[in-house]
Design an enzyme around this catalytic site. Sequence first.
Site, mmCIF file in Angstrom:
data_model
loop_
_atom_site.group_PDB
_atom_site.id
_atom_site.type_symbol
_atom_site.label_atom_id
_atom_site.label_comp_id
_atom_site.label_asym_id
_atom_site.label_seq_id
_atom_site.Cartn_x
_atom_site.Cartn_y
_atom_site.Cartn_z
ATOM 1 N N GLN A 18 9.462 -19.558 17.108
ATOM 2 C CA GLN A 18 9.326 -20.336 18.332
ATOM 3 C C GLN A 18 8.070 -19.993 19.118
ATOM 4 O O GLN A 18 7.660 -20.753 19.994
ATOM 5 C CB GLN A 18 10.559 -20.137 19.214
ATOM 6 C CG GLN A 18 11.817 -20.770 18.624
ATOM 7 C CD GLN A 18 13.041 -20.481 19.454
ATOM 8 O OE1 GLN A 18 13.681 -19.449 19.260
ATOM 9 N NE2 GLN A 18 13.374 -21.365 20.365
ATOM 10 N N HIS A 112 16.104 -14.645 12.922
ATOM 11 C CA HIS A 112 16.368 -15.535 14.055
ATOM 12 C C HIS A 112 16.212 -16.978 13.562
ATOM 13 O O HIS A 112 15.223 -17.647 13.834
ATOM 14 C CB HIS A 112 15.420 -15.233 15.215
ATOM 15 C CG HIS A 112 15.858 -15.829 16.511
ATOM 16 N ND1 HIS A 112 16.018 -15.089 17.658
ATOM 17 C CD2 HIS A 112 16.172 -17.109 16.860
ATOM 18 C CE1 HIS A 112 16.404 -15.878 18.653
ATOM 19 N NE2 HIS A 112 16.493 -17.111 18.183
ATOM 20 N N ASN A 156 20.639 -13.248 14.358
ATOM 21 C CA ASN A 156 20.777 -13.904 15.646
ATOM 22 C C ASN A 156 21.847 -14.993 15.582
ATOM 23 O O ASN A 156 21.833 -15.841 14.690
ATOM 24 C CB ASN A 156 19.443 -14.546 16.051
ATOM 25 C CG ASN A 156 19.549 -15.313 17.348
ATOM 26 O OD1 ASN A 156 19.669 -14.728 18.428
ATOM 27 N ND2 ASN A 156 19.532 -16.642 17.269
ATOM 28 N N GLU A 157 22.782 -14.941 16.521
ATOM 29 C CA GLU A 157 23.844 -15.935 16.622
ATOM 30 C C GLU A 157 24.467 -16.216 15.251
ATOM 31 O O GLU A 157 24.380 -17.317 14.706
ATOM 32 C CB GLU A 157 23.336 -17.215 17.290
ATOM 33 C CG GLU A 157 22.942 -16.969 18.742
ATOM 34 C CD GLU A 157 22.551 -18.206 19.505
ATOM 35 O OE1 GLU A 157 22.664 -18.202 20.745
ATOM 36 O OE2 GLU A 157 22.097 -19.192 18.874
#
Length: 436
Positions: A18, A112, A156-157
């Site tokens: 990102q 991620h 991540n998540e």
Amino acid sequence: MFRFEDGFYLGASTSAHQTEGDNTKCDYYLMENMEHTEFSEKSGKAVDHYNRYKEDILLLKEAGLNGYRFSIEWARIEPEEGVFDEKEIQHYRDELTFMKENGIEPFVTLMHFTSPVWLIKKGGWTGKDTPFYFQRYAKVVANRLGDLFSHVVTINEANMGVQVGAIAERYRKLMMQNSEKNVEGSVQVGMNFNSMLENMKAKGMENYALFGTSDPKTFVSGRKEEEEDVVISSHIAARKAIKAERPDMKVGLSLSLHDIQAKDGGEEKAEEEWRKEFFIYLKAIEKDDFLGVQNYARSIIGPEGIMNPPLGASLTQMGYENYPEALYNVLKKVDKDLKDRNLSIPLYVTENGIATSNDEERVLFIDKALHGLKKAKDEGVDVRGYFHWSLLDNFEWQKGFSMTFGLIKVDRNTMERFPKPSLKYLGSFAPEKRMV
């Protein structure tokens, strides 16, 4: 106004894809550049954090913050199966060293959302060999870089695939009913479900050409609960590999957790939502050193399931309800559920934030969220850090650059940084004693 105690980590979060830019060896890069893509725009150079990390870390330091959660990009470290890029390993070593030199504690995330293209070609996040590949990568990072950080989030998540799968199914049903219900705003990641459905057939052919399958299993592909064993096994394998290299390393994962609130008649559905978000991952985290809690909003559950936000509620750019009170509720619920099972696992808020163009709104969100966190701590919840999402306005996946979560604005023509008042405000809560 208050300050957190010495030893509490207060900082911000980012992810590699990102922010870094030019991440050409990962699955997302290919998907963004497809003819039939769900992405609103391409990540391109993102916000050039790869080359400007020193500037960004210094801005974080100047605000008084003492922690930075960021991700190492697997596709950079291992761009081809079994081939580890020494230049990229050194890049992350330089970045980690710079943080340490400036009193910023790195919290590293290994995965991620983005994965190497070669992994997706080999079955991706439902492939039986993925736990082996992931632990091998984790072992290399721990061995080569682990002397420079003390906390690592493996995935991540971890529950995002199940959340996306459930919401995609609801979206299909609602589309068939011509419903106006907002479903995209009920998942804590930027997704364009409408274009996903419209492009399905044409995209399948293009996927086959790029990935060798019409249905590549990226990390955020919708998964059923019974398919989560690969994700859970990958985390456990990575934890074992990291501990073998660095026994003192603190290892955990993060979960996307909503503040689930039941209306009359929605109690059973609310319990089922929380079971899928949290309980099915207990076997993954029961031997972890911490849990990363990631919360942005609440979910109100009625007899028919997830309801739209209350009429007149303030909504964020993502379509979530602006509800910073959710963080306190989630921390309390996670703490209770862990203690009920005799699990003593410290918590870190690894993501919490708001997509808005109004920074005064962000300042108010931070204020309410941190006061809620302090209240939870005062009531006995063992929460040891808070990382605001995000340090920088960045690439919000399929939504592109229009979602402004950042504490720092970036002019993407010049890449000039403009710290927002919210950055300084967040720093005003930091412990006075900087960690070294």
